[in-house]
Design a protein around this motif. Structure first.
Motif, PDB file in Angstrom:
ATOM      1  N   HIS A  57       5.425  -3.315   0.925  1.00  0.00           N
ATOM      2  CA  HIS A  57       5.211  -4.850   0.839  1.00  0.00           C
ATOM      3  C   HIS A  57       4.530  -4.941   0.479  1.00  0.00           C
ATOM      4  O   HIS A  57       5.110  -6.654  -0.849  1.00  0.00           O
ATOM      5  CB  HIS A  57       5.854  -4.833   1.859  1.00  0.00           C
ATOM      6  CG  HIS A  57       7.463  -5.054   2.774  1.00  0.00           C
ATOM      7  ND1 HIS A  57       8.515  -5.436   2.289  1.00  0.00           N
ATOM      8  CD2 HIS A  57       7.474  -4.048   3.647  1.00  0.00           C
ATOM      9  CE1 HIS A  57       9.473  -4.036   3.302  1.00  0.00           C
ATOM     10  NE2 HIS A  57       8.528  -3.551   4.210  1.00  0.00           N
ATOM     11  N   PHE A  58       3.671  -5.202   0.349  1.00  0.00           N
ATOM     12  CA  PHE A  58       2.462  -5.835   0.011  1.00  0.00           C
ATOM     13  C   PHE A  58       1.879  -6.052  -1.709  1.00  0.00           C
ATOM     14  O   PHE A  58       1.769  -6.926  -2.239  1.00  0.00           O
ATOM     15  CB  PHE A  58       0.725  -5.527   0.979  1.00  0.00           C
ATOM     16  CG  PHE A  58       0.566  -6.680   1.982  1.00  0.00           C
ATOM     17  CD1 PHE A  58       1.455  -6.576   2.828  1.00  0.00           C
ATOM     18  CD2 PHE A  58       0.215  -8.042   2.249  1.00  0.00           C
ATOM     19  CE1 PHE A  58       1.840  -7.566   4.087  1.00  0.00           C
ATOM     20  CE2 PHE A  58      -0.203  -8.257   3.074  1.00  0.00           C
ATOM     21  CZ  PHE A  58       0.852  -8.324   4.143  1.00  0.00           C
ATOM     22  N   VAL A  59       1.936  -4.720  -2.501  1.00  0.00           N
ATOM     23  CA  VAL A  59       2.017  -4.074  -3.297  1.00  0.00           C
ATOM     24  C   VAL A  59       2.738  -4.421  -4.381  1.00  0.00           C
ATOM     25  O   VAL A  59       2.236  -4.645  -5.215  1.00  0.00           O
ATOM     26  CB  VAL A  59       2.011  -2.690  -2.889  1.00  0.00           C
ATOM     27  CG1 VAL A  59       1.930  -1.720  -4.836  1.00  0.00           C
ATOM     28  CG2 VAL A  59       0.502  -2.329  -2.639  1.00  0.00           C
ATOM     29  N   ALA A  60       4.263  -4.880  -3.433  1.00  0.00           N
ATOM     30  CA  ALA A  60       5.234  -4.934  -4.409  1.00  0.00           C
ATOM     31  C   ALA A  60       5.325  -6.397  -4.692  1.00  0.00           C
ATOM     32  O   ALA A  60       6.130  -7.057  -5.874  1.00  0.00           O
ATOM     33  CB  ALA A  60       6.692  -4.809  -3.946  1.00  0.00           C
ATOM     34  N   ARG A  61       4.755  -7.295  -3.739  1.00  0.00           N
ATOM     35  CA  ARG A  61       4.620  -8.345  -4.032  1.00  0.00           C
ATOM     36  C   ARG A  61       2.702  -8.517  -5.329  1.00  0.00           C
ATOM     37  O   ARG A  61       2.513  -9.900  -5.315  1.00  0.00           O
ATOM     38  CB  ARG A  61       3.855  -9.463  -2.338  1.00  0.00           C
ATOM     39  CG  ARG A  61       5.254  -9.482  -2.307  1.00  0.00           C
ATOM     40  CD  ARG A  61       5.427 -10.477  -0.848  1.00  0.00           C
ATOM     41  NE  ARG A  61       5.531 -11.541  -1.847  1.00  0.00           N
ATOM     42  CZ  ARG A  61       5.600 -12.562  -1.113  1.00  0.00           C
ATOM     43  NH1 ARG A  61       6.404 -12.688   0.208  1.00  0.00           N
ATOM     44  NH2 ARG A  61       4.458 -13.868  -1.488  1.00  0.00           N
ATOM     45  N   ALA A  62       2.098  -7.968  -5.375  1.00  0.00           N
ATOM     46  CA  ALA A  62       0.840  -7.898  -5.654  1.00  0.00           C
ATOM     47  C   ALA A  62       0.886  -7.750  -7.220  1.00  0.00           C
ATOM     48  O   ALA A  62       1.872  -7.209  -7.931  1.00  0.00           O
ATOM     49  CB  ALA A  62      -0.601  -7.084  -5.640  1.00  0.00           C
ATOM     50  N   ASP A  63      -0.226  -8.231  -8.095  1.00  0.00           N
ATOM     51  CA  ASP A  63       0.106  -8.477  -9.808  1.00  0.00           C
ATOM     52  C   ASP A  63      -0.712  -7.334 -10.446  1.00  0.00           C
ATOM     53  O   ASP A  63      -0.901  -6.333 -11.055  1.00  0.00           O
ATOM     54  CB  ASP A  63      -0.721  -9.168 -10.273  1.00  0.00           C
ATOM     55  CG  ASP A  63       0.598 -10.725  -9.788  1.00  0.00           C
ATOM     56  OD1 ASP A  63       1.627 -11.531 -10.533  1.00  0.00           O
ATOM     57  OD2 ASP A  63      -0.308 -11.624  -8.943  1.00  0.00           O
ATOM     58  N   ILE A  82       1.487   5.269  -0.471  1.00  0.00           N
ATOM     59  CA  ILE A  82       2.751   4.644  -1.014  1.00  0.00           C
ATOM     60  C   ILE A  82       2.379   4.282  -1.495  1.00  0.00           C
ATOM     61  O   ILE A  82       3.385   3.136  -2.341  1.00  0.00           O
ATOM     62  CB  ILE A  82       2.910   4.113   0.373  1.00  0.00           C
ATOM     63  CG1 ILE A  82       3.326   5.619   1.631  1.00  0.00           C
ATOM     64  CG2 ILE A  82       3.922   3.002   0.783  1.00  0.00           C
ATOM     65  CD1 ILE A  82       3.189   4.752   3.220  1.00  0.00           C
ATOM     66  N   ALA A  83       0.903   3.469  -2.199  1.00  0.00           N
ATOM     67  CA  ALA A  83       0.813   2.318  -3.121  1.00  0.00           C
ATOM     68  C   ALA A  83       1.251   2.877  -3.976  1.00  0.00           C
ATOM     69  O   ALA A  83       1.417   2.120  -5.058  1.00  0.00           O
ATOM     70  CB  ALA A  83      -0.731   1.535  -2.399  1.00  0.00           C
ATOM     71  N   ALA A  88       3.355   2.397  -9.543  1.00  0.00           N
ATOM     72  CA  ALA A  88       3.922   3.243 -10.182  1.00  0.00           C
ATOM     73  C   ALA A  88       5.622   2.672 -10.812  1.00  0.00           C
ATOM     74  O   ALA A  88       5.945   2.180 -12.000  1.00  0.00           O
ATOM     75  CB  ALA A  88       3.525   4.745  -9.920  1.00  0.00           C
ATOM     76  N   GLU A  89       6.092   2.436  -9.742  1.00  0.00           N
ATOM     77  CA  GLU A  89       7.627   2.155  -9.669  1.00  0.00           C
ATOM     78  C   GLU A  89       7.607   0.906 -10.105  1.00  0.00           C
ATOM     79  O   GLU A  89       8.543   0.186 -11.609  1.00  0.00           O
ATOM     80  CB  GLU A  89       8.581   1.755  -8.562  1.00  0.00           C
ATOM     81  CG  GLU A  89       8.631   2.600  -7.544  1.00  0.00           C
ATOM     82  CD  GLU A  89       9.465   3.239  -6.604  1.00  0.00           C
ATOM     83  OE1 GLU A  89       8.322   3.899  -5.400  1.00  0.00           O
ATOM     84  OE2 GLU A  89       9.299   1.707  -6.099  1.00  0.00           O
TER      85      GLU A  89
END
Lengths: 244, 244, 244
Positions: A57-63, A82-83, A88-89
């Motif tokens: 969740h945190f990485v999905a919101r990061a730049d 996971i991160a 990559a996705e």
């Protein structure tokens, strides 16, 4: 060509303060606060969790993402996997800091494996660097008295810096986080990493002028990162460039 | 009515230095030292373990509890459950800080569930606050440029503070810990939380006068918390009060 | 006899700067950075991981080991067991710091059990110390207003120090790490521990002269540790010695 870096770094510093990218850091347990404070001083927005349940969740919101291998255990390995997958996705750039991989063969093996998963930049000191085989295309930053940034035969060398930085635990880790922050706002990873190292080196020099030892160097470094403007970079940059 | 808070906060600050309550903090892994040092600067006695095997023993010896959700993993969730149960059994007040719950849906859900387990106070920034539904009776503290403390329609607003605090990771977490410390010595949770936020805001202003950036702000804040007396509070409080 | 300690400590300080021993610290999660920075300020080389998968590799490369029991969970217990076994195999000296064992009966029991596994030195404050039974031969350091170092009936008392040290979380843990560092370069554990406590006390006094509170004391302490020379020790030592 070497003239181009200070101008570019100066612009990127101004861009960092304006755009305020989010940087998620998979950090060791020793220096997370210094790294978070250093990012905040440049007006980037840090987050630091390494719990497997939440890191996606945190990485999905990061730049951008920093993966630092300090104090590596099973849970942190899982979180890193996971991160890196989420990055990559989502097409988020990431930097790898194989901190202390020269102390532990399993950590070195894990670092080598992560290098095949597409980091934009590797940052390592000489002892760590010499253990690893850097895939073509990954920007390789070797920090030391002079910091050397290399990609496909081209290199920048940054002579800015201060000896007290080496006496403060976590300054190397912080430089890795700054690389990740500049990756968030500059798609040319070679330029992003070079700008980060130049800006960090100039900040260290500023801090060294007021510090009376390693203890006072650390707050002075954060003050310098917060005060630094593009003009400081243009005035103080000491770099060399070689084209491959 | 708004005149009552500075006098009350001034007395509570003197009481804190005399009574030295023990405050157990279930803290994230990023800023435990700043939080411990900030509590010590007010003469409270911090402890920080989050191991499930031990946390019950620590909470049983504490006068108040802080539950901060930063860097939340399975073990920390288990420890939080134990800590909140022991606090309930022993009648110890606790404060909840749902740090970064706006980044992670499972963390927000966990925070919401904890709100039903009887915290005296919730402390959150605007982004976190807006996600949560605060049960009646829980004192709600929303921190920001102005800190707002609300319960059953009554509110205090504290205008004291300094912009550099937002650039130092963990100052928000520290304010949550100060709330827990004042809960240990004041049964009126609305007054305890308001006093904590006022005292913290005045300390931030003092620190801002000597700091030259976020790096020097942090030691200056700890020095200010240690130096602060009831008289400073009376002289510098800038608050507003609305009765519901 | 009491004249011998300052001269010996002065020589050991010079030796520390020249020999730069590696010290691995099994540290709590609250103050690892202060401990690492304090060791670096004396020119020792710290490492801090506590993952069971890696700790053996780190200890095998270290010259001495610190086992600190703060924030103790199952994984850290496992790591401590591995670390102590590797230290025994390799003949590396180690120091035990049973931090906060007075808060938690299982932690006190674990500390007592570790005391049978051959630490060279125990460092504890009075509350922790009074709970434990120290085996013959283990150097026992009880820290407080005066630090007392005892072995087989002989004692040193060190009166150097500063009251602000007690307001900064982790200064006690750091003194334990300095003991481990001196164990790395001095086989007489009684002398190593006494030198460490004397040097730390003199550094605290130096820091206290420039600090304006606990916040500024911490960077001043690190600056003092970095600046300290053998001559400072000879000039400022305030010690007493009793032969058993």
């Amino acid at each position: 060509m070497s003239a181009a870096l200070p101008e570019r770094a100066s612009d990127l510093l101004d861009g960092m303060r304006r755009r305020r990218p989010r940087v998620h850091c998979l950090m060791n347990g020793v220096v997370p606060k210094l790294v978070a404070d250093g990012l905040s001083a440049l007006d980037a927005i840090p987050s630091m969790t390494s719990s497997p349940e939440e890191v996606g969740h945190f990485v999905a919101r990061a730049d951008a993402l920093l993966v630092n291998l300090g104090t590596l255990d099973a849970q942190r390995r899982e979180a890193i996997g996971i991160a890196v997958s989420v990055a990559a996705e989502r097409g988020r750039p990431w930097a790898l800091d194989p901190a202390h991989c020269d102390y532990s063969p399993p950590r070195a093996a894990f670092a080598q494996q992560l290098l095949t998963r597409g980091p934009a930049v590797l940052r390592a000191n000489a002892a760590e660097y010499d253990l690893l085989s850097v895939p073509a295309g990954v920007v390789a930053v070797r920090t030391g008295k002079q910091d050397r940034i290399a990609q496909n035969g081209a290199t920048f060398s940054v002579a800015n810096g201060h000896p007290l930085a080496a006496m403060v635990t976590g300054t190397g880790c912080l430089s890795g986080a700054l690389i990740a922050a500049f990756l968030a706002i500059e798609t040319d990873a070679f330029m992003a990493a070079s700008a980060a190292m130049l800006i960090f080196g100039v900040a260290c020099e500023m801090a060294g002028k007021t510090a009376s030892g390693p203890g006072s160097f650390e707050p002075a470094l954060l003050d310098a990162l917060a005060a630094l403007s593009g003009d400081h970079i243009l005035q103080h940059a000491r770099i060399a460039h070689e084209q491959g």
